[in-house]
Design an enzyme around this catalytic site. Structure first.
Site, PDB file in Angstrom:
ATOM      1  N   CYS A   3       0.832  -1.203   0.000  1.00 31.37           N
ATOM      2  CA  CYS A   3       0.000   0.000   0.000  1.00 31.37           C
ATOM      3  C   CYS A   3       0.874   1.263   0.000  1.00 31.37           C
ATOM      4  O   CYS A   3       1.461   1.591  -1.028  1.00 31.37           O
ATOM      5  CB  CYS A   3      -0.983  -0.028   1.164  1.00 31.37           C
ATOM      6  SG  CYS A   3      -2.354   1.148   0.970  1.00 31.37           S
ATOM      7  N   GLU A  58      -0.772  -8.607   5.084  1.00 29.98           N
ATOM      8  CA  GLU A  58      -0.424  -8.784   6.503  1.00 29.98           C
ATOM      9  C   GLU A  58      -1.642  -8.737   7.413  1.00 29.98           C
ATOM     10  O   GLU A  58      -1.554  -9.120   8.584  1.00 29.98           O
ATOM     11  CB  GLU A  58       0.590  -7.710   6.938  1.00 29.98           C
ATOM     12  CG  GLU A  58       0.036  -6.304   7.076  1.00 29.98           C
ATOM     13  CD  GLU A  58      -0.077  -5.549   5.761  1.00 29.98           C
ATOM     14  OE1 GLU A  58      -0.425  -4.358   5.786  1.00 29.98           O
ATOM     15  OE2 GLU A  58       0.184  -6.158   4.702  1.00 29.98           O
ATOM     16  N   HIS A  81      -3.046  -5.227   1.436  1.00 34.09           N
ATOM     17  CA  HIS A  81      -2.425  -5.549   2.720  1.00 34.09           C
ATOM     18  C   HIS A  81      -2.543  -7.044   3.026  1.00 34.09           C
ATOM     19  O   HIS A  81      -3.478  -7.454   3.727  1.00 34.09           O
ATOM     20  CB  HIS A  81      -3.120  -4.786   3.853  1.00 34.09           C
ATOM     21  CG  HIS A  81      -2.996  -3.298   3.800  1.00 34.09           C
ATOM     22  ND1 HIS A  81      -2.016  -2.609   4.477  1.00 34.09           N
ATOM     23  CD2 HIS A  81      -3.741  -2.375   3.153  1.00 34.09           C
ATOM     24  CE1 HIS A  81      -2.160  -1.306   4.258  1.00 34.09           C
ATOM     25  NE2 HIS A  81      -3.195  -1.140   3.462  1.00 34.09           N
TER      26      HIS A  81
END
Length: 210
Positions: A94, A190, A188
């Site tokens: 991002c 994560e 994202h």
């Protein structure tokens, strides 16, 4: 199949490389967790001497203008550029994708990037915070089916140079790219519990270390 299930089925590996996470602003803790699950030793990086001690680096999501200003204030911007030029593997998610772009289509005043990927990105291309969304994204080089992409004020890639591989697209726009040892996603991974993108990056770091 859930994201967490996919991550759990990947074979464990020894933590043989150290990967830093630029810890100035953004979702640092989530990246540290994902990198550890992907088999790497993960450490926060806030100072040039910490940057010098890692085999690879993640630039996390957050606010790209803030990360840019803090990197300059902490004396990290030029060392980051130098390590990218010297071949350090770096993954940006991002805001990290924006930081790795050679050019931003719509930068804020004074905004700088680390650069390294021959691409032009558009900030907040998919809309504002309340227009955030999730989508299943097929990412070239990531086995096991689509990755669940979380898009939060996400950029997209407007154009790429000849040496950039576009790994994934959403609505006709590139949202994951790779150039040599540099990897970037507009989303994202994560935040999902699926660590396959981080495992791909950890494997890139291992290959560079060899």
């Amino acid at each position: 199949m859930t994201a967490g299930t996919t991550a759990d089925t990947v074979t464990d590996v020894t933590a043989d490389v150290t990967i830093g996470v630029l810890a100035l602003q953004g979702d640092v803790r989530e990246h540290l967790t994902a990198l550890t699950a992907a088999g790497a030793t993960a450490r926060p990086v806030r100072r040039p001497e910490e940057l010098a001690a890692v085999d690879g680096l993640v630039i996390p999501g957050g606010e790209s203008t803030t990360i840019s200003k803090l990197a300059a204030a902490f004396g990290l911007l030029e060392p980051l550029r130098e390590r990218v030029r010297s071949g350090l593997p770096v993954y940006g998610s991002c805001a990290g994708m924006i930081m790795l772009a050679d050019k931003i289509l719509d930068p804020r005043a004074g905004q700088e990037t680390v650069g390294g990927i021959d691409m032009i990105v558009r900030r907040n291309a998919f809309g504002r915070q309340n227009e955030s969304f999730e989508a299943a994204v097929e990412v070239a080089g990531v086995p096991g089916g689509p990755v669940e992409g979380v898009f939060i004020r996400a950029p997209w890639v407007e154009s790429t140079g000849a040496e950039v591989a576009e790994l994934a697209h959403v609505d006709g726009h590139a949202v994951a790219v790779r150039q040599g040892r540099l990897l970037a996603t507009a989303f994202h991974p994560e935040l999902t519990g699926d660590h396959r993108v981080h495992r791909l990056f950890a494997d890139m770091v291992r290959a560079a270390a060899r």
